[in-house]
Structure formats: structure tokens, C-alpha cells
Design a protein around this motif. Structure first.
Motif, mmCIF file in Angstrom:
data_model
loop_
_atom_site.group_PDB
_atom_site.id
_atom_site.type_symbol
_atom_site.label_atom_id
_atom_site.label_comp_id
_atom_site.label_asym_id
_atom_site.label_seq_id
_atom_site.Cartn_x
_atom_site.Cartn_y
_atom_site.Cartn_z
ATOM 1 N N THR A 163 -0.573 -2.073 -0.656
ATOM 2 C CA THR A 163 0.217 -1.148 0.152
ATOM 3 C C THR A 163 0.878 -1.905 1.293
ATOM 4 O OG1 THR A 163 -1.782 -0.574 1.383
ATOM 5 C CG2 THR A 163 -1.106 0.951 -0.363
ATOM 6 N N THR A 187 -5.342 -4.626 -3.102
ATOM 7 C CA THR A 187 -4.652 -3.916 -2.026
ATOM 8 C C THR A 187 -3.235 -4.458 -1.908
ATOM 9 O OG1 THR A 187 -6.741 -3.619 -0.847
ATOM 10 C CG2 THR A 187 -4.710 -3.301 0.417
ATOM 11 N N ALA A 213 -4.549 -0.400 -6.752
ATOM 12 C CA ALA A 213 -5.354 0.137 -5.652
ATOM 13 C C ALA A 213 -6.502 -0.819 -5.345
ATOM 14 C CB ALA A 213 -5.906 1.510 -6.021
ATOM 15 N N ASP A 214 -6.965 -0.767 -4.106
ATOM 16 C CA ASP A 214 -8.133 -1.578 -3.764
ATOM 17 C C ASP A 214 -9.295 -1.121 -4.652
ATOM 18 O OD1 ASP A 214 -10.070 0.251 -1.848
ATOM 19 O OD2 ASP A 214 -7.947 0.805 -1.695
ATOM 20 N N SER A 240 -10.985 2.350 -3.920
ATOM 21 C CA SER A 240 -10.102 3.487 -4.200
ATOM 22 C C SER A 240 -9.910 3.666 -5.699
ATOM 23 C CB SER A 240 -8.747 3.292 -3.521
ATOM 24 O OG SER A 240 -8.889 3.288 -2.118
ATOM 25 N N ASP A 284 -4.233 2.930 -1.313
ATOM 26 C CA ASP A 284 -5.465 2.495 -0.665
ATOM 27 C C ASP A 284 -6.079 3.731 -0.022
ATOM 28 O OD1 ASP A 284 -4.326 2.863 1.906
ATOM 29 O OD2 ASP A 284 -3.852 0.742 2.131
ATOM 30 N N GLU A 332 -11.319 8.642 3.094
ATOM 31 C CA GLU A 332 -10.668 7.778 2.109
ATOM 32 C C GLU A 332 -10.873 8.318 0.700
ATOM 33 O OE1 GLU A 332 -12.032 3.766 2.595
ATOM 34 O OE2 GLU A 332 -11.204 3.622 4.624
#
Length: 140
Positions: A127, A125, A98-99, A102, A13, A71
Motif C-alpha cells: 500500500t 505490504t 496484502a501483508d 491481513s 493492509d 485491522e
């Protein structure tokens, strides 16, 4: 999604990066944590002009703009590290979770060889989640 033995999973993320390898079988994966490199997110190519302005006028910069640039730099550093691992033949099967933001930024930095070993991408997401949740989500 089939998860072959030895597949590396990059869970990313805008702030975090986790790595796992499937040490189990394709039909019953078991994710084992891998050491995560200490990445320096200094690539602000996603907004270089804005970053220069923010650096010069730090106190007046909007916090959300700084956060988005940081980010983007973080996920760019992750993509570059993954590219290096693929090119060095240390990763030959890869799944990236990953989101969406990202993942979109990372795609801009994929090397052609990384694209060749990429088994899948998941725009979610994950993580900080237990490995069982990650495996369950991948099988869904």
C-alpha cells in the motif's frame, strides 16, 4: 505472473485499501487507479468476545488489542466488498496483495466465486507504493 488486461488488483493492509485495473496488455501491464469504496469495518467476528470486552472497558483496553481488532474488521470489510463485486460480475480476474496477517484474515472470508476468479495472492505490504513498484514486484 501474467497480468491479463482487465485484472483488478486489491492492495490491502490493516488500514488501507487501494484498487487498480490493468488497462495495459498482459506483457506490459499498466495499472490504472479505481475508485475505492468507503468501507465500514464493523465486522469484529475475528475477535467478537474480545471486542465486547473492549467496548465495555474502553479505557482499560490494551491499544494493541483494539488495533488488531480494527485491522481484522477492516480487511474483513474489504473481503466482503470483493465478494460482492465478484458475485455481481464486476470483477472476473483478481489479484490480492496484502501483508501476511491481513491476507490470512481475508482468506477466512473468501466466497467460493472469489476463489474461482483469484489469479494470485501476494503476501507483501505494498500500500502507498507507486504502481511501477507493484508491477515490478508481481513480475518478480
Amino acid at each position: 505472473m501474467l497480468l491479463p488486461h482487465g485484472t483488478v488488483f486489491a492492495i490491502v493492509d490493516g488500514e488501507n485499501f487501494e484498487l487498480y485495473r490493468n488497462s495495459g496488455m498482459e506483457t506490459s501491464p499498466k495499472l490504472a487507479a479505481m475508485d475505492v469504496p468507503d468501507l465500514n469495518g464493523t465486522n469484529y467476528s475475528a475477535g467478537a468476545k474480545d471486542h465486547d470486552k473492549i467496548s465495555r472497558f474502553q479505557t482499560g483496553a490494551p491499544k494493541d488489542k483494539i488495533g488488531k481488532l480494527e485491522e481484522a474488521a477492516h480487511v474483513t470489510a474489504v473481503a466482503e466488498w470483493l465478494n460482492g463485486e465478484v458475485l455481481a460480475h464486476r470483477i472476473d480476474k483478481l489479484v490480492i496483495v496484502a501483508d501476511p496477517r491481513s491476507l490470512g484474515e481475508m482468506r477466512r472470508h473468501y466466497h467460493k466465486q472469489l476463489e474461482n476468479v483469484l489469479l494470485g495472492e501476494v503476501p507483501k505490504t505494498m500500500t502507498g507504493r507507486p504502481t511501477e513498484d507493484i508491477v515490478q514486484m508481481l513480475h518478480a
